[in-house]
Structures are given as C-alpha cells and as structure tokens.
Motif scaffolding. Sequence first.
Motif, PDB file in Angstrom:
ATOM      1  N   LEU A  51       0.850  -1.203   0.000  1.00 42.52           N
ATOM      2  CA  LEU A  51       0.000   0.000   0.000  1.00 42.52           C
ATOM      3  C   LEU A  51       0.883   1.249   0.000  1.00 42.52           C
ATOM      4  O   LEU A  51       1.774   1.380   0.843  1.00 42.52           O
ATOM      5  CB  LEU A  51      -0.875   0.023   1.252  1.00 42.52           C
ATOM      6  N   SER A  52       0.625   2.155  -0.910  1.00 43.27           N
ATOM      7  CA  SER A  52       1.346   3.437  -0.924  1.00 43.27           C
ATOM      8  C   SER A  52       0.551   4.435  -0.074  1.00 43.27           C
ATOM      9  O   SER A  52      -0.620   4.183   0.256  1.00 43.27           O
ATOM     10  CB  SER A  52       1.442   3.960  -2.357  1.00 43.27           C
ATOM     11  N   PRO A  53       1.137   5.597   0.260  1.00 38.06           N
ATOM     12  CA  PRO A  53       0.362   6.621   0.979  1.00 38.06           C
ATOM     13  C   PRO A  53      -0.924   6.999   0.227  1.00 38.06           C
ATOM     14  O   PRO A  53      -1.969   7.194   0.838  1.00 38.06           O
ATOM     15  CB  PRO A  53       1.331   7.802   1.049  1.00 38.06           C
ATOM     16  N   LYS A 108      -6.730   6.977  -0.513  1.00 40.78           N
ATOM     17  CA  LYS A 108      -7.873   6.749  -1.409  1.00 40.78           C
ATOM     18  C   LYS A 108      -8.820   5.668  -0.914  1.00 40.78           C
ATOM     19  O   LYS A 108     -10.024   5.801  -0.950  1.00 40.78           O
ATOM     20  CB  LYS A 108      -7.341   6.280  -2.783  1.00 40.78           C
ATOM     21  N   ASP A 109      -8.221   4.550  -0.437  1.00 39.31           N
ATOM     22  CA  ASP A 109      -9.031   3.354  -0.184  1.00 39.31           C
ATOM     23  C   ASP A 109      -9.485   3.196   1.257  1.00 39.31           C
ATOM     24  O   ASP A 109     -10.391   2.424   1.539  1.00 39.31           O
ATOM     25  CB  ASP A 109      -8.241   2.094  -0.586  1.00 39.31           C
ATOM     26  N   SER A 153       0.665   9.259   4.860  1.00 33.88           N
ATOM     27  CA  SER A 153       2.115   9.200   4.692  1.00 33.88           C
ATOM     28  C   SER A 153       2.787   8.662   5.957  1.00 33.88           C
ATOM     29  O   SER A 153       3.703   7.835   5.894  1.00 33.88           O
ATOM     30  CB  SER A 153       2.627  10.598   4.361  1.00 33.88           C
ATOM     31  N   MET A 154       2.304   9.123   7.104  1.00 32.03           N
ATOM     32  CA  MET A 154       2.887   8.667   8.377  1.00 32.03           C
ATOM     33  C   MET A 154       2.567   7.200   8.639  1.00 32.03           C
ATOM     34  O   MET A 154       3.376   6.469   9.203  1.00 32.03           O
ATOM     35  CB  MET A 154       2.371   9.539   9.532  1.00 32.03           C
ATOM     36  N   GLY A 198       9.877  -3.776   4.330  1.00 29.76           N
ATOM     37  CA  GLY A 198      10.527  -2.478   4.064  1.00 29.76           C
ATOM     38  C   GLY A 198       9.985  -1.746   2.853  1.00 29.76           C
ATOM     39  O   GLY A 198      10.619  -0.841   2.331  1.00 29.76           O
ATOM     40  N   LYS A 199       8.799  -2.149   2.384  1.00 30.22           N
ATOM     41  CA  LYS A 199       8.262  -1.498   1.189  1.00 30.22           C
ATOM     42  C   LYS A 199       7.752  -0.088   1.500  1.00 30.22           C
ATOM     43  O   LYS A 199       7.123   0.130   2.525  1.00 30.22           O
ATOM     44  CB  LYS A 199       7.107  -2.333   0.630  1.00 30.22           C
ATOM     45  N   TYR A 200       8.012   0.815   0.611  1.00 28.46           N
ATOM     46  CA  TYR A 200       7.572   2.216   0.685  1.00 28.46           C
ATOM     47  C   TYR A 200       8.242   3.020   1.791  1.00 28.46           C
ATOM     48  O   TYR A 200       8.005   4.203   1.910  1.00 28.46           O
ATOM     49  CB  TYR A 200       6.048   2.333   0.859  1.00 28.46           C
ATOM     50  N   ALA A 201       9.066   2.353   2.628  1.00 28.18           N
ATOM     51  CA  ALA A 201       9.628   3.093   3.761  1.00 28.18           C
ATOM     52  C   ALA A 201      10.402   4.321   3.310  1.00 28.18           C
ATOM     53  O   ALA A 201      10.363   5.354   3.944  1.00 28.18           O
ATOM     54  CB  ALA A 201      10.527   2.174   4.569  1.00 28.18           C
TER      55      ALA A 201
END
Length: 281
Positions: free
Chosen positions: A3-5, A10-11, A31-32, A65-68
């Motif tokens: 999941l991105s920010p 959005k979801d 984002s946080m 560690g994705k999107y970190a």
Amino acid sequence: MALSPVDVYKDILPKTNCGDCSFPSCLAFASMVVKEKVPLIRCPHIDPVLIKKYQEILNKQYIEGKYAKRDMSKDALEWSKGRASSINIKGLDERIGGDFYKNGDSYFFELRYFKDTIVIDKEDILYKNGSSLNVWEQVLIYNHIAKNGKSKPVGKWKAIEEFPNSVSKTVAMRDSVEIPLIERFDGHIEELIDAAEHIGGVNITEKERLADLVLIFSPLPRIPIMLLFWEQDKEEGFDARLKILFDETIIEHLDLESIVFLSEKLRQLLCEWASKKGLME
Ligand code: SF4
C-alpha cells in the motif's frame, strides 16, 4: 501488493481532513502510516473491519521495508497526473484559462502561473523557458486540471476557514503563510508593495479600502488571491495583521491542500524578492 500513501488515502481514509488524528490532513496521516508505522487506529473514523484488514497488510509491508523510503512527492505526482489525464481536455482553456497550440500532430497547453507561462503537454509541465517546475508545483497544476472547475471568479471573497472541512488547513494557512508574512513585512509595507508588483500583484488600496494595504494576485487565470494587510498601531495597541482571501469559486478549481500550497508559494515569492532586493541595495 504494498500500500502506498495514496492507496491508504484513497481506499481507507474518510478524506475529511478533520485533524482528529493530530495530523493536518488525511494525506499527511496516510504518509505517516506508510512511512512511520503510525497505526491506522489513530484515525477514529475508519470502520474497524477495514482497520483489521489493512493493518495486517501494512504490518507485512513494514517487515518487507516497502515504501519506507519512497519519495512521497513522486507518488502524489503519479496520482494527480493520472487523475488529470482522465479529464476531457476539450474546453479546458475555457474552464481554467490558458491557450491550446498545435505542434505537428500534438497539442500543448499554455497557462499563466504568477508572472511566468507554463507549458503542459502529455508528458510534462515546464516553464516556457524550458526549466522545470518542482514536483509539488506539478501536482498543483494537475490537481487544478483534474478538479474540472468551470466557474470564473465572482468577486465574493472568503478566508480559508469559511470553506467546509478546513479546520486543519486554517492552522496551516496561519502558521505557514500569514504569520511569516507579518513577521517579514511588519514595518516594511513599501517592500511588500514592491515584492507584490514584481510577481504581478496589483495594489488596489485606493479602490478597496478594506485594510491599510489591499493587493490582488493572479497566480492562475481563474484563481485570484487577495491579501489584506493592517500595519501595527502602537498608539491604539493593535498588532500588525494580515489575511489571505480567495474568490469563493476557488474550491471548484483546487482542493484545500492545493490552496494552502499555492498560498505558500505566494509567501515564498514575496519573501524571496524582498530579500533579494535587500541584498541588491
Ligand atoms: S482523523 Fe485524520 S485521517 Fe482520520 S479523517 Fe480525520 S484527518 Fe483524516
């Protein structure tokens, strides 16, 4: 899938920007959540079933560690560009101002942005001299296109707190625009007039005696901004005050985050020119 920010925004989130999570907007909270592992439950307005489902996905992606370290601005740019590309560009010039031009088989669109002209084509947004707008400015322009507003300014002025769901944005406007401008220009009204004229602002104080100084800016063709400034009055015991007002049609053209961003850009240009001028003298 991670999941991105923007996915979280959005979801999952209600998108009301109410501030109950103690972050200034839903996007800031998203984002946080993604980058700093703030738990979803800190937003009290999400369905518990959704929290359970998505917190598990998030916990997994934290481990992976994705999107970190992903650059949030790039994510926002991708999203806003995607939204703008789904808009029918027919009549865009009539809706937001600007002009279409043909170059061979392709079209491009020119739009005034403060005193400059920007050029928008399928791939990019650049200043007419070829230099780049920063990512957040591009997000602003794509959001403006994607809002698909139609109205021209009607001359009814409102402060940001008069628009719905603007509590947190009112704080941002005061802290990042109005207070810094007061601090920079209190006692230096001539410098403010000079900086305003440098970026295309018009002094209408003689016509509209609403404050000690009344300035009108046109950062984008359909988006005028009014700046009211009252100087400090030591005898009467009044501090300097400053207020930024918008034509009431602005919410057809920009979301609240973009309104604050555009106002911050105005502050930045005014302060930069005043400092530059000070150095030249
Ligand atoms: S609490 Fe935060 S995330 Fe939830 S709706 Fe309000 S601003 Fe958005």
